[in-house]
Design a protein around this motif. Structure first.
Motif, PDB file in Angstrom:
ATOM      1  N   LEU A  14      57.210 -42.169   5.090  1.00 30.89           N
ATOM      2  CA  LEU A  14      57.671 -42.449   6.445  1.00 30.89           C
ATOM      3  C   LEU A  14      59.112 -42.019   6.621  1.00 30.89           C
ATOM      4  N   VAL A  15      59.405 -41.491   7.802  1.00 34.52           N
ATOM      5  CA  VAL A  15      60.784 -41.168   8.143  1.00 34.52           C
ATOM      6  C   VAL A  15      61.287 -42.311   9.004  1.00 34.52           C
ATOM      7  N   GLU A  16      62.533 -42.686   8.764  1.00 37.26           N
ATOM      8  CA  GLU A  16      63.133 -43.813   9.490  1.00 37.26           C
ATOM      9  C   GLU A  16      62.949 -43.671  10.997  1.00 37.26           C
ATOM     10  N   GLY A  17      62.375 -44.688  11.614  1.00 37.77           N
ATOM     11  CA  GLY A  17      62.306 -44.740  13.065  1.00 37.77           C
ATOM     12  C   GLY A  17      61.313 -43.788  13.702  1.00 37.77           C
ATOM     13  N   VAL A  18      60.423 -43.195  12.908  1.00 36.57           N
ATOM     14  CA  VAL A  18      59.467 -42.256  13.480  1.00 36.57           C
ATOM     15  C   VAL A  18      58.059 -42.821  13.349  1.00 36.57           C
ATOM     16  N   ARG A  19      57.385 -42.967  14.478  1.00 38.57           N
ATOM     17  CA  ARG A  19      55.999 -43.433  14.446  1.00 38.57           C
ATOM     18  C   ARG A  19      55.115 -42.346  13.876  1.00 38.57           C
ATOM     19  N   VAL A  20      54.124 -42.738  13.084  1.00 41.45           N
ATOM     20  CA  VAL A  20      53.142 -41.764  12.611  1.00 41.45           C
ATOM     21  C   VAL A  20      51.795 -42.159  13.196  1.00 41.45           C
ATOM     22  N   LEU A  21      51.196 -41.269  13.948  1.00 44.83           N
ATOM     23  CA  LEU A  21      49.942 -41.569  14.637  1.00 44.83           C
ATOM     24  C   LEU A  21      48.773 -40.865  13.971  1.00 44.83           C
ATOM     25  N   GLY A  22      47.598 -41.391  14.250  1.00 43.10           N
ATOM     26  CA  GLY A  22      46.392 -40.682  13.877  1.00 43.10           C
ATOM     27  C   GLY A  22      46.013 -39.736  15.000  1.00 43.10           C
ATOM     28  N   GLY A  23      45.037 -38.895  14.753  1.00 42.32           N
ATOM     29  CA  GLY A  23      44.680 -37.954  15.798  1.00 42.32           C
ATOM     30  C   GLY A  23      43.279 -37.417  15.621  1.00 42.32           C
ATOM     31  N   TYR A  24      42.871 -36.644  16.631  1.00 44.89           N
ATOM     32  CA  TYR A  24      41.538 -36.062  16.615  1.00 44.89           C
ATOM     33  C   TYR A  24      41.619 -34.685  17.244  1.00 44.89           C
ATOM     34  N   VAL A  25      40.937 -33.723  16.617  1.00 45.85           N
ATOM     35  CA  VAL A  25      40.922 -32.371  17.178  1.00 45.85           C
ATOM     36  C   VAL A  25      39.631 -32.190  17.944  1.00 45.85           C
TER      37      VAL A  25
END
Lengths: 260, 336, 249
Positions: B130-141
Motif C-alpha cells: 500500500l502507498v500512504e493515503g492511496v485507496r486500492v480498488l478492485g475492478g472488472y474488465v
C-alpha cells in the motif's frame, strides 16, 4: 582511359569512388565538428546569431505553412469522414497528423529549403571567396566557427519552430472546423484529446531534432565543399536542399519504423 | 543589438516550450492549480486501457489514467488513476474498464459494487503493497467486442450441436410415425365411407342401435380430435423433445379410433360437427406442415408424405361432400 | 628566423603543382614570387600558413615544421603570420572593425578596449580611419585590400604573406598598396612574401624576386640581378613576350 568516353564499368567505378569519397568527406567533417565542440569560445558567441537566422527567422514561413495545413487537414478530414463516422474524429485527425507527421515533415521540408539553401550558400560563398581560409589563418577552426553553431542552432531551433507550427496548425484546424464545418468546440476538442498521448509530442520533438541536424549538416557539408565561383555556390545550395529534403523523408520513415 | 537578439531567441524558445508542455497537459485533459487524488486499481488484466485514458464517474470525466504497471508478483496489474480535485470514494467503490467508443479508446469508470453486482470484480489481496493515503480498488474488465464475438461463437456452436442432436432425434422414425398416423387417418376415413355406404343399404336393420352408436362415434371422434389438438399444440409450442413420445401415443390412439369406428358401425348423429372440427384440426396441422412451421418443416420435403396428406385431405373432402349431398344417408339415422 | 621550404611536393589529383620546391625567405626581407598563372604561387603561400600540407618535403616556419604541428601549435604559429588574400576575403557579415578584430579576439588576455584601440591603429596604418562601421560590400576594391591588410597585421605578425595584393587595382592604388608593403617592412620589421604578376610593383617592394616555373624555383636574385637576367623564360615574363617563352621551351 582512352579519350573522354568511359566504359560503363569505368563509369560505375568512378561513381562508387566518388560516393565513398563523399562519405569520407562527410565523416571527416563530422568528426572535425565533434572535435570542434570543445572550442566553445569560438562557436558560443556565434550560436545566438544562428539561432535567430535558423530558428526565429523561420517561424513566419513555418507558421504560414501550418495555417494552411491546419485548414486543409480539417476540411480533408471532414470530407473523408462524411457518412457513418462521427465528426469529432476530425479533431483526432487534425491533431494526430499535425502533431506527429505534417507539422514536423512539412516544416522540416520548408526549412530544408530556407535553412539548407542559405547555409550552403553562406558557407559556400565563404569557401569560394577564401573566407574559410582566412578564418584558419586567423587561428579560428572553421568547423567550430561555421559548422558547430549552425548545426547546434538547427538541432535546438527546429523543434522550437516545429512545435510552434504544429500548435498553429492545430489551432487553425480547430478554427476551420468551427467556422467551415459547423462543428462545436467541444466536439473538436473531444476528438483532439481522444487519441492524444504525450508520446506524440516526444516523437515530434525527436524527429525535429534529427531534421535540424540533417538540414544544417547537409547545408554545411555542401557549402564547405563548394568549388568554383558563384556557380559552385548555386550547385551547393541546390544539392543541399535536394539531399536534405530526401533525407528528411527517409528519416521520417526511419523514426516511424523505430519509434512507433 | 545583442540584447535584442537574446530577447528574441529567448521568447521564441520559451513560447515553444510552454506550448509543448501546456499543450501536452491540456490535450491530456489535465487541469492546473488544483489538487489531485490518486487511486490505484489492482486487476488481473486491463483490457485495452492505456495511459491517458479518461476516468469517469457517473458518466462525467473526472481524471485520467496515470500509469499502468505489472506488479512484481506478475499476477496483477496496478493502474494509477489521477482524479482532479479531492475525492472520497464509496466504501464499495470498484472500477469497471470498458471501451469508451467504438474506435478503440477505453475508459475507467468508478462505480459502486452494488450497481453492477453481476460482475466478477477482482479482489484486492490483503498482502498488497500500500502507498500512504492511496485507496486500492478492485475492478472488472468488460469484455471488448472481440471477446463478445468469441462468446457468441461459442453460443452458436452450442446451438449447432443442439440442432444436430435434435435432427438425429427427429429422424426417420418420427417421420415414419407421423406417416403412419396419417395412413391410419386414411383408413379411418375409408372405413367411414364404407360404413356410410353400408348404412344406406342396411339402415333399417340397425335402428335400435343408433342411439348408442351415435354417442360412441361421438366420443371416438372427440378422442381423435383431442389427439389432433395435442399434435397441433405440440407443433405450436415447439416442445420438440416430447413430440417423439407423444407422437407414439397419438398414433396409437388414432389407430384405435379407426378400429372403434368400424366397431361402432351404427348411425352418426352429431358426427357431422365433430368430423368437421376434427377435419379442421387436421387441416390446421397440414397448413402448418406446408408452411414449414416448427422444426417439422423437413417433413414437407418428403413428397411421398405430402401426397398422402393431400390424398387424405381429398378423401376427407369427398366424405364431407357426401355427407352434405346425402345427409339423409347419415342423418336419417339420428332422426329415427 | 625565417621560412624554409625543402623539396616540397604537392599534387592535386593528376595535377602535380609543386615538384621538389626549395625556397628560403630570409628574416626581414620582402620576397616576391612571380610566375605564370597556375604555376602554384598561392599554393606556396598556403603551405607556409598550414592551409595546405605537402605530400612530401618540409615547410619550416620560424623553426617549426608546419606539417608536424597540432592544431594548438598551428594556431599559435598563425598568430605570427598575417595572410593578405587575393580578394581580401573579408567576412562580409561583419563590419570592418569586427573584421580587423577577428584575429585579436583569438589572442589571450586581450580586452575589448585594447582590441578596439589596436583596430583603430591598424586602420590608421592603412589609411582607413573612420571605416570601422562600414561593411566590406560598401568599400571600393582598394579599400577592401587595405582592410584585408589591416586585418593581417592586427596581431603584429612577424611574417606577412601577400597573395596578389595589387591585382585588379588602378595604378594609383597599386602604388598606395606598394608603399604600405614597404612601410610594413620598414616600420614593423616584417618578413614579407608577395605573390604578384605586377613586375613594376615587384621591383618597387622586393629585396629579392624568385620565379616559379614547373613546380620549382627557376630563377632567384635581387631586383638588380633579375633585371639583368638573360633567362628567356624570365625575360618573356618580365617583358610580356610569349614568343621568348616558346623559344625557351
Amino acid at each position: 582511359m582512352n579519350g573522354f568516353v568511359l566504359t560503363p564499368v569505368e563509369y560505375v567505378g568512378r561513381w562508387s569512388i566518388n560516393r565513398v569519397r563523399s562519405l569520407g568527406k562527410a565523416g571527416y567533417l563530422t568528426t572535425g565538428a565533434l572535435r570542434a565542440l570543445r572550442n566553445v569560445e569560438i562557436w558560443g558567441p556565434r550560436l545566438l546569431t544562428q539561432m535567430v537566422s535558423v530558428g526565429v527567422a523561420s517561424v513566419p514561413i513555418a507558421v504560414f505553412i501550418a495555417v494552411f495545413t491546419g485548414i486543409v487537414l480539417a476540411l480533408q478530414a471532414s470530407y473523408t469522414l462524411t457518412g457513418a463516422v462521427p465528426m469529432y474524429l476530425v479533431g483526432s485527425m487534425v491533431g494526430k497528423s499535425m502533431i506527429t507527421e505534417l507539422g514536423p515533415v512539412l516544416t522540416g521540408l520548408a526549412l530544408a529549403g530556407r535553412v539548407g539553401a542559405s547555409t550552403a550558400a553562406e558557407v559556400g560563398t565563404m569557401r569560394v571567396t577564401e573566407q574559410i581560409d582566412a578564418l584558419e589563418t586567423l587561428a579560428y577552426d572553421p568547423l567550430a566557427y561555421l559548422v558547430v553553431p549552425r548545426v547546434l542552432a538547427g538541432v535546438l531551433m527546429f523543434p522550437v519552430v516545429i512545435v510552434l507550427a504544429s500548435a498553429v496548425g492545430v489551432l487553425t484546424g480547430w478554427a476551420a472546423s468551427l467556422t467551415l464545418l459547423d462543428m462545436s468546440s467541444a466536439e473538436f476538442v473531444r476528438g483532439l484529446r481522444l487519441f492524444f498521448v504525450p508520446f506524440d509530442v516526444q516523437f515530434a520533438v525527436i524527429k525535429s531534432l534529427s531534421f535540424g541536424l540533417i538540414v544544417t549538416s547537409v547545408g554545411c557539408f555542401y557549402g564547405f565543399h563548394a568549388k568554383g565561383g558563384a556557380g559552385g555556390v548555386g550547385v551547393a545550395a541546390t544539392r543541399a536542399v535536394v539531399v536534405s529534403s530526401v533525407l528528411i523523408l527517409v528519416l521520417d520513415a526511419f523514426w516511424a519504423v523505430v519509434l512507433l | 543589438m545583442k540584447g535584442r537578439k537574446e530577447l528574441l531567441v529567448g521568447s521564441v524558445v520559451l513560447l515553444a516550450i510552454l506550448t509543448a508542455v501546456f499543450g501536452t497537459f491540456w490535450l491530456q485533459g489535465r487541469r492546473f492549480g488544483s489538487t489531485e487524488t490518486e487511486v490505484h486499481v489492482l486487476m488481473r488484466d486491463v483490457g485495452q486501457l492505456s495511459v491517458g485514458n479518461t476516468v469517469t464517474f457517473r458518466g462525467v470525466s473526472i481524471g485520467r489514467v496515470g500509469d499502468i504497471t505489472v506488479e512484481d508478483s506478475g499476477v496483477a496489474v496496478r493502474i494509477q488513476l489521477l482524479l482532479d480535485g479531492d475525492w472520497i470514494l464509496d466504501d464499495d467503490a470498484v472500477v469497471v474498464l470498458a471501451p469508451a467508443s467504438m474506435f478503440g479508446d477505453w475508459q475507467a469508470e468508478i462505480v459502486t459494487r452494488s450497481r453492477f453486482p453481476q460482475y466478477d470484480y477482482s479482489e484486492v489481496p490483503p498482502d498488497v503493497e500500500l502507498v500512504e493515503g492511496v485507496r486500492v480498488l478492485g475492478g472488472y474488465v468488460l469484455p471488448d467486442l472481440s471477446r463478445l464475438t468469441a462468446v457468441a461463437d461459442e453460443v452458436a456452436q452450442n446451438v449447432a450441436s443442439l440442432t444436430d442432436r435434435f435432427d438425429q432425434a427427429f429422424g426417420q422414425e418420427t417421420a415414419d410415425q407421423i406417416t403412419r398416423a396419417i395412413t391410419n387417418m386414411e383408413e379411418f376415413t375409408a372405413t367411414l365411407r364404407r360404413l356410410a355406404d353400408e348404412q344406406s343399404v342396411q339402415f333399417l336393420g340397425i335402428a335400435d342401435d343408433v342411439q348408442s352408436a351415435t354417442s360412441e362415434i361421438a366420443s371416438v371422434l372427440a378422442t381423435a380430435r383431442g389427439s389432433l389438438e395435442r399434435i397441433d399444440a405440440l407443433l405450436a409450442s415447439g416442445d420438440l423433445d416430447s413430440i417423439l413420445v407423444n407422437t407414439k401415443i397419438i398414433t396409437a390412439e388414432l389407430s384405435g379410433v379407426s378400429g372403434d369406428i368400424s366397431a361402432a358401425s351404427q348411425s352418426l348423429s352429431g358426427t357431422l360437427t365433430l368430423a368437421d372440427s376434427t377435419f379442421l384440426s387436421l387441416n390446421r396441422i397440414t397448413t402448418r406442415l406446408e408452411n414449414g412451421e416448427g422444426s417439422l418443416g423437413r417433413l414437407i420435403s418428403d413428397t411421398l408424405l405430402a401426397s398422402r396428406v393431400e390424398r387424405l385431405v381429398e378423401e376427407l373432402n369427398l366424405l364431407m361432400e357426401d355427407l352434405r349431398a346425402n345427409p339423409q344417408k347419415y342423418v336419417r339415422l339420428s332422426i329415427f | 628566423m625565417s621560412i624554409l621550404l625543402k623539396d616540397v611536393h604537392r599534387a592535386f589529383g593528376q595535377n602535380h603543382v609543386l615538384r621538389g620546391l626549395d625556397l628560403e625567405v630570409l628574416d626581414g626581407e620582402t620576397l616576391s614570387i612571380i610566375g605564370f598563372s597556375g604555376a602554384g604561387k598561392s599554393v606556396i603561400l598556403k603551405h607556409m600558413v598550414g592551409l595546405l600540407r605537402p605530400d612530401s618535403g618540409d615547410v619550416i616556419v620560424d623553426g617549426r615544421n608546419v606539417s608536424e604541428l597540432d592544431v594548438g601549435e598551428l594556431n599559435e604559429l598563425r598568430r605570427d603570420i598575417g595572410y593578405v588574400f587575393q580578394f581580401a576575403a573579408l567576412f562580409d557579415s561583419m563590419n570592418i572593425a569586427e573584421n580587423v578584430a577577428m584575429g585579436l579576439r583569438r589572442m589571450p588576455d586581450m580586452y575589448d578596449d585594447e582590441i578596439m584601440a589596436r583596430v583603430s591603429e591598424c586602420l590608421a596604418l592603412v589609411d582607413l580611419e573612420g571605416t570601422e562601421d562600414r561593411y566590406p560590400s560598401e568599400l571600393s576594391g582598394g579599400m577592401v585590400k587595405r582592410a584585408g591588410l589591416a586585418r593581417a597585421i592586427a596581431t603584429k605578425p612577424k611574417y606577412l604573406l601577400y597573395d596578389e595584393p595589387t591585382t585588379g587595382l588602378d595604378p594609383v592604388t597599386v602604388t598606395v598598396i606598394d608603399r604600405l608593403i614597404v612601410r610594413m617592412k620598414e616600420e614593423l620589421g616584417v618578413t614579407g612574401v608577395v605573390i604578384t604578376h605586377d613586375i613594376a610593383s615587384a621591383y618597387r617592394i622586393s629585396d629579392r624576386i624568385v620565379m616559379l616555373h614547373e613546380g620549382r624555383i627557376r630563377t632567384s636574385g635581387t631586383v638588380d640581378v633579375i633585371k639583368e637576367s638573360r633567362d628567356p623564360l624570365l625575360r618573356s615574363f618580365l617583358e610580356g613576350r610569349p614568343e621568348l617563352a616558346e623559344r625557351a621551351s
